[in-house]
Write an enzyme that holds these catalytic residues in place. Sequence first.
Site, PDB file in Angstrom:
ATOM      1  N   TYR A 256     -35.346  95.618  21.946  1.00 40.76           N
ATOM      2  CA  TYR A 256     -34.218  96.404  22.455  1.00 40.76           C
ATOM      3  C   TYR A 256     -34.412  96.681  23.953  1.00 40.76           C
ATOM      4  O   TYR A 256     -33.536  96.371  24.761  1.00 40.76           O
ATOM      5  CB  TYR A 256     -34.104  97.721  21.666  1.00 40.76           C
TER       6      TYR A 256
ATOM      7  N   LYS B 116     -32.210  95.243  27.062  1.00 40.05           N
ATOM      8  CA  LYS B 116     -31.484  96.180  27.922  1.00 40.05           C
ATOM      9  C   LYS B 116     -31.931  96.026  29.376  1.00 40.05           C
ATOM     10  O   LYS B 116     -31.128  96.141  30.293  1.00 40.05           O
ATOM     11  CB  LYS B 116     -31.711  97.628  27.464  1.00 40.05           C
TER      12      LYS B 116
HETATM   13  N1  LIG Z   1     -28.289 107.091  21.546  1.00 38.31           N
HETATM   14  C1  LIG Z   1     -29.260 107.148  22.448  1.00 38.31           C
HETATM   15  O1  LIG Z   1     -30.161 107.996  22.377  1.00 38.31           O
HETATM   16  C2  LIG Z   1     -29.281 106.184  23.606  1.00 38.31           C
HETATM   17  C3  LIG Z   1     -30.287 106.323  24.579  1.00 38.31           C
HETATM   18  C4  LIG Z   1     -30.294 105.452  25.668  1.00 38.31           C
HETATM   19  C5  LIG Z   1     -29.305 104.506  25.789  1.00 38.31           C
HETATM   20  N2  LIG Z   1     -28.332 104.390  24.842  1.00 38.31           N
HETATM   21  C6  LIG Z   1     -27.299 103.373  25.022  1.00 38.31           C
HETATM   22  O2  LIG Z   1     -26.043 104.017  24.881  1.00 38.31           O
HETATM   23  C7  LIG Z   1     -25.098 103.083  24.409  1.00 38.31           C
HETATM   24  C8  LIG Z   1     -24.325 103.672  23.247  1.00 38.31           C
HETATM   25  O3  LIG Z   1     -25.213 103.956  22.209  1.00 38.31           O
HETATM   26  P1  LIG Z   1     -24.796 104.925  21.016  1.00 38.31           P
HETATM   27  O4  LIG Z   1     -25.937 105.831  20.805  1.00 38.31           O
HETATM   28  O5  LIG Z   1     -23.449 105.482  21.260  1.00 38.31           O
HETATM   29  O6  LIG Z   1     -24.793 103.887  19.804  1.00 38.31           O
HETATM   30  P2  LIG Z   1     -23.627 103.467  18.792  1.00 38.31           P
HETATM   31  O7  LIG Z   1     -22.925 104.658  18.263  1.00 38.31           O
HETATM   32  O8  LIG Z   1     -24.270 102.552  17.811  1.00 38.31           O
HETATM   33  O9  LIG Z   1     -22.645 102.676  19.701  1.00 38.31           O
HETATM   34  C9  LIG Z   1     -22.813 101.310  19.961  1.00 38.31           C
HETATM   35  C10 LIG Z   1     -21.453 100.696  20.063  1.00 38.31           C
HETATM   36  O10 LIG Z   1     -21.631  99.315  20.340  1.00 38.31           O
HETATM   37  C11 LIG Z   1     -20.690  98.594  19.588  1.00 38.31           C
HETATM   38  N3  LIG Z   1     -21.211  97.269  19.288  1.00 38.31           N
HETATM   39  C12 LIG Z   1     -22.424  96.970  18.773  1.00 38.31           C
HETATM   40  N4  LIG Z   1     -22.538  95.640  18.594  1.00 38.31           N
HETATM   41  C13 LIG Z   1     -21.361  95.106  19.022  1.00 38.31           C
HETATM   42  C14 LIG Z   1     -20.865  93.789  19.105  1.00 38.31           C
HETATM   43  N5  LIG Z   1     -21.594  92.746  18.692  1.00 38.31           N
HETATM   44  N6  LIG Z   1     -19.628  93.600  19.594  1.00 38.31           N
HETATM   45  C15 LIG Z   1     -18.871  94.654  19.991  1.00 38.31           C
HETATM   46  N7  LIG Z   1     -19.283  95.931  19.942  1.00 38.31           N
HETATM   47  C16 LIG Z   1     -20.520  96.154  19.460  1.00 38.31           C
HETATM   48  C17 LIG Z   1     -20.503  99.386  18.306  1.00 38.31           C
HETATM   49  O11 LIG Z   1     -19.186  99.176  17.838  1.00 38.31           O
HETATM   50  P3  LIG Z   1     -18.851  98.495  16.443  1.00 38.31           P
HETATM   51  O12 LIG Z   1     -20.093  98.538  15.599  1.00 38.31           O
HETATM   52  O13 LIG Z   1     -17.735  99.308  15.897  1.00 38.31           O
HETATM   53  O14 LIG Z   1     -18.445  97.121  16.819  1.00 38.31           O
HETATM   54  C18 LIG Z   1     -20.640 100.821  18.791  1.00 38.31           C
HETATM   55  O15 LIG Z   1     -19.385 101.345  19.118  1.00 38.31           O
HETATM   56  C19 LIG Z   1     -25.862 101.810  24.100  1.00 38.31           C
HETATM   57  O16 LIG Z   1     -25.695 100.918  25.186  1.00 38.31           O
HETATM   58  C20 LIG Z   1     -27.300 102.262  24.009  1.00 38.31           C
HETATM   59  O17 LIG Z   1     -28.182 101.215  24.372  1.00 38.31           O
HETATM   60  C21 LIG Z   1     -28.303 105.202  23.747  1.00 38.31           C
END
Ligand SMILES: NC(=O)c1ccc[n+]([C@@H]2O[C@H](COP(=O)([O-])OP(=O)(O)OC[C@H]3O[C@@H](n4cnc5c(N)ncnc54)[C@H](OP(=O)(O)O)[C@@H]3O)[C@@H](O)[C@H]2O)c1
Length: 348
Positions: free
Chosen positions: A141, A145
């Site tokens: 991951y 990223k």
């Molecule tokens: N949560 C944390 O603590 C954290 C920390 C650092 C960075 N981030 C970053 O923040 C961002 C959002 O994370 P989140 O926590 O909100 O996770 P999340 O709820 O799982 O959101 C990820 C989104 O990506 C979409 N997605 C995944 N695979 C896809 C694909 N193949 N095609 C199109 N859409 C896709 C999913 O939509 P569908 O499944 O509906 O398609 C979902 O809406 C990510 O970039 C993550 O790396 C998160």
Amino acid sequence: MHALVTGGGGFLGRYIVEQLAARGDRLRCFGRGRYPALEALGVEVVRGDITDAAAVKAACAGIDGVFHVAALPGIGMDWRPYEQVNLRGTENVLRGCHAHGVSRLVYTSSPSVVFNGRDQHGVDETAPYDFAWMERHRAHYSRSKALAEQAVLAASDASLKTCALRPHLIWGPRDNHLIPRLIARARSGRLRRVGDGANLVDVVYVENAAAAHLQAADALAVPDSPVAGRAYFLSQGEPVNCWEWIDQILALADLPPVRKRISLRAARAIGAACEIVYAALGLKQEPPMTRFLAEQLARSHWFDVSAARRDFGYEPRISTAEGMQRLAAWLRSTKNGPRVCPPQPRPS
Ligand SMILES: NC(=O)c1ccc[n+]([C@@H]2O[C@H](COP(=O)([O-])OP(=O)(O)OC[C@H]3O[C@@H](n4cnc5c(N)ncnc54)[C@H](OP(=O)(O)O)[C@@H]3O)[C@@H](O)[C@H]2O)c1
């Protein structure tokens, strides 16, 4: 602006969409699912996979600014899906931006792009990527990223201005990853404190992380913006003790504090064994422990957010105490506890 939010139906993405909608921006979202809550806000929802270059390109038509939030999270042992979704998917977004003259791109990155298994105390954005460490530790991951972040930052030029935001441990109502997993593990008696319990980590309340995305996009629109081509850490502004914070979250769910303990050395050894078994058997689900996860749970990792404050006025307006109250209210409102995001389908 007319904005495209990839992953707008996810945890962070939906808050970004809601904040953009609240200030009257026109919105399009891109994701694989159906999102009635977004449609109810008047958002145009485009269904597609980020690995589908043509679909991503079409979604960029007529857009001024892109928030590329979609990603595959987790600690899976197969590099391929991370490469396809997080790296190739981001390259598709860059191509779509170039094809349609999009002028701004905010990429949601992660502080784990600079994690190298050592304690990180107040580090700033000069910390380097350690690709060799990530590869050795199967940190797929983080590696995907980091490679995507590099591509986004390198693409910044006069016509397309880009930046990357690195929010650490996003939490709040509607969390479908961290908090439901913690609660599920604690309920099943499988949650153990890793290490000496003294490690400090950054966390960021989800609405603060979302607001930073809007601020960074607005800053990119300013001529000669210092934000263009840069990455920024985001946090609540001061670290928390990792295990005390976990105990506080468990208390909100009426669960006792974490009592079982395991040394970092033992967790690392279990993680290494899990990695070997999962990789050898080609298991698709995430191992319960990996070396990367062991280090993340035991090490300090917190960051200096003064660059975000200076360059686009970032301020964690919702305090940790206020965020905890909102989280508590949400946990009370979810009947059977929060739901974990279902495993995501693998790209073909
Ligand atoms: N949560 C944390 O603590 C954290 C920390 C650092 C960075 N981030 C970053 O923040 C961002 C959002 O994370 P989140 O926590 O909100 O996770 P999340 O709820 O799982 O959101 C990820 C989104 O990506 C979409 N997605 C995944 N695979 C896809 C694909 N193949 N095609 C199109 N859409 C896709 C999913 O939509 P569908 O499944 O509906 O398609 C979902 O809406 C990510 O970039 C993550 O790396 C998160």
